[in-house]
Every structure is written in C-alpha cells, then in structure tokens.
Design a protein around this motif. Structure first.
Motif, PDB file in Angstrom:
ATOM      1  N   ALA A   1       0.725  -1.310   0.111  1.00 27.14           N
ATOM      2  CA  ALA A   1       0.098   0.015   0.008  1.00 27.14           C
ATOM      3  C   ALA A   1       1.091   1.321   0.022  1.00 27.14           C
ATOM      4  CB  ALA A   1      -0.943   0.059   1.220  1.00 27.14           C
ATOM      5  N   GLN A   2       2.186   1.248   0.595  1.00 25.05           N
ATOM      6  CA  GLN A   2       2.736   2.436   0.705  1.00 25.05           C
ATOM      7  C   GLN A   2       3.809   2.555  -0.544  1.00 25.05           C
ATOM      8  OE1 GLN A   2       5.031   2.402   4.468  1.00 25.05           O
ATOM      9  NE2 GLN A   2       3.098   2.639   5.690  1.00 25.05           N
ATOM     10  N   VAL A   3       3.844   1.700  -1.278  1.00 24.25           N
ATOM     11  CA  VAL A   3       4.734   1.829  -2.761  1.00 24.25           C
ATOM     12  C   VAL A   3       4.751   3.118  -3.380  1.00 24.25           C
ATOM     13  CG1 VAL A   3       3.512   0.555  -4.525  1.00 24.25           C
ATOM     14  CG2 VAL A   3       5.689   0.377  -4.444  1.00 24.25           C
ATOM     15  N   TYR A   4       3.652   3.644  -3.513  1.00 22.01           N
ATOM     16  CA  TYR A   4       3.513   4.957  -4.180  1.00 22.01           C
ATOM     17  C   TYR A   4       3.963   6.082  -3.236  1.00 22.01           C
ATOM     18  CZ  TYR A   4       1.199   2.517  -8.214  1.00 22.01           C
ATOM     19  OH  TYR A   4       0.994   1.792  -9.127  1.00 22.01           O
ATOM     20  N   ALA A   5       3.339   5.859  -1.914  1.00 23.25           N
ATOM     21  CA  ALA A   5       3.654   6.883  -1.123  1.00 23.25           C
ATOM     22  C   ALA A   5       4.965   6.911  -0.380  1.00 23.25           C
ATOM     23  CB  ALA A   5       2.738   6.547   0.307  1.00 23.25           C
ATOM     24  N   ASN A   6       5.814   6.079  -0.605  1.00 25.35           N
ATOM     25  CA  ASN A   6       7.124   6.142  -0.276  1.00 25.35           C
ATOM     26  C   ASN A   6       7.957   6.975  -1.195  1.00 25.35           C
ATOM     27  OD1 ASN A   6       7.045   5.050   2.346  1.00 25.35           O
ATOM     28  ND2 ASN A   6       7.325   2.815   1.328  1.00 25.35           N
TER      29      ASN A   6
ATOM     30  N   ASN B   1       7.339  14.272  -6.612  1.00 30.11           N
ATOM     31  CA  ASN B   1       6.531  13.153  -6.917  1.00 30.11           C
ATOM     32  C   ASN B   1       7.565  12.022  -7.442  1.00 30.11           C
ATOM     33  OD1 ASN B   1       5.068  11.094  -7.724  1.00 30.11           O
ATOM     34  ND2 ASN B   1       3.678  12.324  -9.240  1.00 30.11           N
ATOM     35  N   GLY B   2       8.137  11.284  -6.876  1.00 28.73           N
ATOM     36  CA  GLY B   2       8.876  10.608  -7.626  1.00 28.73           C
ATOM     37  C   GLY B   2       8.550   9.077  -8.124  1.00 28.73           C
ATOM     38  N   ASN B   3       7.164   9.110  -8.405  1.00 27.32           N
ATOM     39  CA  ASN B   3       6.614   8.214  -8.964  1.00 27.32           C
ATOM     40  C   ASN B   3       6.282   8.430 -10.622  1.00 27.32           C
ATOM     41  OD1 ASN B   3       4.824   6.386  -6.814  1.00 27.32           O
ATOM     42  ND2 ASN B   3       4.737   8.716  -6.100  1.00 27.32           N
TER      43      ASN B   3
ATOM     44  N   LEU C   1      -2.741  18.123  -9.852  1.00 22.79           N
ATOM     45  CA  LEU C   1      -2.056  16.884  -9.946  1.00 22.79           C
ATOM     46  C   LEU C   1      -0.492  17.091 -10.266  1.00 22.79           C
ATOM     47  CD1 LEU C   1      -4.696  15.049 -12.432  1.00 22.79           C
ATOM     48  CD2 LEU C   1      -4.369  14.729 -10.188  1.00 22.79           C
ATOM     49  N   VAL C   2       0.197  16.476  -9.605  1.00 21.72           N
ATOM     50  CA  VAL C   2       1.691  16.730  -9.888  1.00 21.72           C
ATOM     51  C   VAL C   2       2.118  15.692 -10.763  1.00 21.72           C
ATOM     52  CG1 VAL C   2       3.835  16.964  -8.696  1.00 21.72           C
ATOM     53  CG2 VAL C   2       1.910  17.826  -7.609  1.00 21.72           C
ATOM     54  N   LYS C   3       2.934  16.339 -11.905  1.00 18.58           N
ATOM     55  CA  LYS C   3       3.276  15.257 -12.827  1.00 18.58           C
ATOM     56  C   LYS C   3       4.346  14.289 -12.340  1.00 18.58           C
ATOM     57  CE  LYS C   3       3.007  18.865 -16.850  1.00 18.58           C
ATOM     58  NZ  LYS C   3       3.757  19.688 -17.655  1.00 18.58           N
ATOM     59  N   PRO C   4       4.283  13.111 -13.145  1.00 22.90           N
ATOM     60  CA  PRO C   4       5.413  12.146 -12.756  1.00 22.90           C
ATOM     61  C   PRO C   4       6.704  12.676 -12.771  1.00 22.90           C
ATOM     62  CG  PRO C   4       3.959  11.437 -14.521  1.00 22.90           C
ATOM     63  CD  PRO C   4       3.731  12.852 -14.385  1.00 22.90           C
ATOM     64  N   CYS C   5       7.600  12.082 -11.756  1.00 27.85           N
ATOM     65  CA  CYS C   5       9.130  12.423 -11.679  1.00 27.85           C
ATOM     66  C   CYS C   5       9.386  14.079 -11.786  1.00 27.85           C
ATOM     67  CB  CYS C   5       9.813  11.560 -12.949  1.00 27.85           C
ATOM     68  SG  CYS C   5       9.425  10.047 -13.137  1.00 27.85           S
ATOM     69  N   LYS C   6       8.407  14.665 -10.921  1.00 24.42           N
ATOM     70  CA  LYS C   6       8.875  16.138 -10.886  1.00 24.42           C
ATOM     71  C   LYS C   6       9.061  16.679  -9.341  1.00 24.42           C
ATOM     72  CE  LYS C   6       8.210  17.227 -15.261  1.00 24.42           C
ATOM     73  NZ  LYS C   6       9.346  17.539 -15.950  1.00 24.42           N
ATOM     74  N   THR C   7       9.578  17.527  -9.277  1.00 22.62           N
ATOM     75  CA  THR C   7      10.078  18.304  -8.054  1.00 22.62           C
ATOM     76  C   THR C   7       9.640  19.584  -8.142  1.00 22.62           C
ATOM     77  OG1 THR C   7      12.097  16.815  -7.702  1.00 22.62           O
ATOM     78  CG2 THR C   7      11.907  18.954  -6.329  1.00 22.62           C
ATOM     79  N   LEU C   8       8.888  20.159  -7.232  1.00 24.62           N
ATOM     80  CA  LEU C   8       8.300  21.491  -7.023  1.00 24.62           C
ATOM     81  C   LEU C   8       8.853  21.939  -6.249  1.00 24.62           C
ATOM     82  CD1 LEU C   8       4.379  20.632  -6.901  1.00 24.62           C
ATOM     83  CD2 LEU C   8       5.842  20.965  -9.084  1.00 24.62           C
ATOM     84  N   LEU C   9       9.604  23.286  -6.365  1.00 24.24           N
ATOM     85  CA  LEU C   9      10.206  24.266  -5.252  1.00 24.24           C
ATOM     86  C   LEU C   9       9.420  25.338  -5.281  1.00 24.24           C
ATOM     87  CD1 LEU C   9      13.801  24.111  -6.981  1.00 24.24           C
ATOM     88  CD2 LEU C   9      12.941  22.792  -5.049  1.00 24.24           C
ATOM     89  N   ILE C  10       8.757  25.410  -3.968  1.00 25.29           N
ATOM     90  CA  ILE C  10       7.778  26.475  -3.883  1.00 25.29           C
ATOM     91  C   ILE C  10       8.255  27.451  -2.563  1.00 25.29           C
ATOM     92  CG2 ILE C  10       5.476  26.856  -2.953  1.00 25.29           C
ATOM     93  CD1 ILE C  10       4.760  23.806  -3.555  1.00 25.29           C
ATOM     94  N   SER C  11       8.411  28.609  -3.137  1.00 26.45           N
ATOM     95  CA  SER C  11       8.894  29.648  -2.020  1.00 26.45           C
ATOM     96  C   SER C  11       7.818  30.123  -0.968  1.00 26.45           C
ATOM     97  CB  SER C  11       9.476  30.866  -2.699  1.00 26.45           C
ATOM     98  OG  SER C  11       8.432  31.732  -3.370  1.00 26.45           O
ATOM     99  N   SER C  12       8.072  30.241   0.352  1.00 27.25           N
ATOM    100  CA  SER C  12       7.051  30.718   1.099  1.00 27.25           C
ATOM    101  C   SER C  12       6.281  32.025   0.745  1.00 27.25           C
ATOM    102  CB  SER C  12       7.704  31.113   2.201  1.00 27.25           C
ATOM    103  OG  SER C  12       8.329  29.813   2.941  1.00 27.25           O
TER     104      SER C  12
ATOM    105  N   CYS D   1      13.111   9.001  -9.252  1.00 27.94           N
ATOM    106  CA  CYS D   1      11.941   8.726 -10.052  1.00 27.94           C
ATOM    107  C   CYS D   1      11.829   7.223 -10.020  1.00 27.94           C
ATOM    108  CB  CYS D   1      11.871   9.225 -11.260  1.00 27.94           C
ATOM    109  SG  CYS D   1      10.045   8.940 -11.991  1.00 27.94           S
ATOM    110  N   GLY D   2      10.718   6.698  -9.564  1.00 28.55           N
ATOM    111  CA  GLY D   2      10.701   5.288  -9.244  1.00 28.55           C
ATOM    112  C   GLY D   2       9.957   4.603 -10.467  1.00 28.55           C
ATOM    113  N   LYS D   3       9.692   3.164 -10.482  1.00 31.66           N
ATOM    114  CA  LYS D   3       9.523   2.622 -11.613  1.00 31.66           C
ATOM    115  C   LYS D   3       7.837   2.190 -11.028  1.00 31.66           C
ATOM    116  CE  LYS D   3      13.121   2.411 -13.749  1.00 31.66           C
ATOM    117  NZ  LYS D   3      13.815   3.701 -13.859  1.00 31.66           N
ATOM    118  N   SER D   4       7.160   2.825 -10.255  1.00 34.48           N
ATOM    119  CA  SER D   4       6.059   2.249 -10.067  1.00 34.48           C
ATOM    120  C   SER D   4       4.712   2.676 -11.082  1.00 34.48           C
ATOM    121  CB  SER D   4       5.521   2.691  -8.710  1.00 34.48           C
ATOM    122  OG  SER D   4       5.492   4.316  -8.594  1.00 34.48           O
TER     123      SER D   4
END
Length: 188
Positions: free
Chosen positions: A57-62, A77-79, A100-111, A185-188
């Motif tokens: 169940a945690q495979v995506y969440a991890n 989102n390493g999925n 929806l956060v795209k696959p294999c993306k990192t968001l940098l959000i300033s405060s 980015c994982g292979k899930s």
C-alpha cells in the motif's frame, strides 16, 4: 484359582486403563501444544501478510517527499504516475491545491509564493512565514489511498479526500509550471 485369575484379569484391566488414561492425557497435552504451535504460526503468517499488504500500500507513498529548506518548500513526486496533492494548514483550515503533480517532478515552492497565493484568495487572512512551519502535504496515490507527510517526519495514512473539481488539470501556479525533474523517480 479362579479368584486369583479374576483378580489378575482385573489388575491387568485396571493397569491397562491407567496406562491408557496416562497415554491419553499425554496425547491430549501433545495435541494442545501442537495446536498452540499451529496458532502461533497462523498469527505469524497473518502479521507477515499484513506487513506485506502495508508495504504494498505504501509503494507509491514512499516515493512522495516533502520538506522545508529555509523559505523554500520542496515537494517531490518520485512516481512514474500523476499524484493528486495539496498543502494544508489544519489549524487554520487552509489548503493549497497542487492538483495533479506530474510524474517524476520536483516542485520548489517559495514561502512568499504561498503567502501571496493565499492573500489573493483570502485577503482578510494574515499569515506569516512562521505559520507555514506547520504545513503538511496530503496526497492521494493511484490506488486512492490518502496519505499525509509532515516536513522531516514520517508518513501516515489519513482519511480519504476528494481532489479539487479539476481532476485532469495540472495547476498553472508558478511552482507547477517550473517543476524540475525528480532525480529519485521510481518505476511504480
């Protein structure tokens, strides 16, 4: 002689009954131990199955991460699948839908981006950088399990929630537009 024979037969019968009783008790005790052993094995198997189910169940969440580094929030989102996410401040009952956060993306959000974003939506609300220290990331995996991650802390399963009314939209907020490739980015 007949009496001696009867006595001998009776004695042998009594001894045989006692031996049978002792053997029966031993067999019952042995069966009880076997039953207890079988129960323990069944409990171990159930725990192992439950642990394997939790792990599945945690495979995506991890593969989703969230942390703060100074005044920048990083959401990963390493999925290899799109994940519905939102940032929340539960004490203030506020949320920023990341959609929806795209696959294999990192968001940098300033405060400052978050603060100005909420100022537009709720002008009467005054938030500070200190308020953002309580931010949590909530997300929904492809199996519709809801999860929560607190910056620098573990992962917990939460009550399911409905993503925004834009189920197929990736937010046009600056942090989504400028998303970076995720190195993990994982292979899930």
């Amino acid at each position: 002689m007949v009496d001696v024979g009867r006595f001998a037969v009776s004695a042998v019968t009594v001894v045989a009954a006692l031996v049978g009783l002792v053997l029966g008790i031993r067999a019952e005790l042995h069966a009880g131990r076997e039953e207890q052993r079988a129960d323990r094995e069944e409990q171990r198997a159930m725990r192992s199955e439950s642990l394997a189910e939790d792990t599945r169940a945690q495979v995506y969440a991890n593969l989703v991460d969230f942390y703060r580094d100074g005044s920048v929030l990083t959401v990963v989102n390493g999925n290899s699948r799109v994940i519905a996410m939102r940032l929340t401040l539960p004490e203030r009952q506020l949320r920023w839908d990341l959609d929806l956060v795209k696959p294999c993306k990192t968001l940098l959000i300033s405060s400052s981006s978050l603060l100005s974003s909420i100022a537009v939506k709720e002008p009467s609300l005054k938030l500070t950088e200190d308020d953002l220290a309580q931010l949590r990331l909530e997300f929904m995996d492809p199996n519709h399990n809801a999860w929560e991650r607190i910056s620098g802390k573990g992962l917990t399963k939460t009550k399911s929630w409905e993503p925004t009314g834009r189920p197929n939209v990736v937010s046009t907020e600056e942090w989504n537009v400028d998303a970076k490739e995720s190195p993990q980015c994982g292979k899930s």
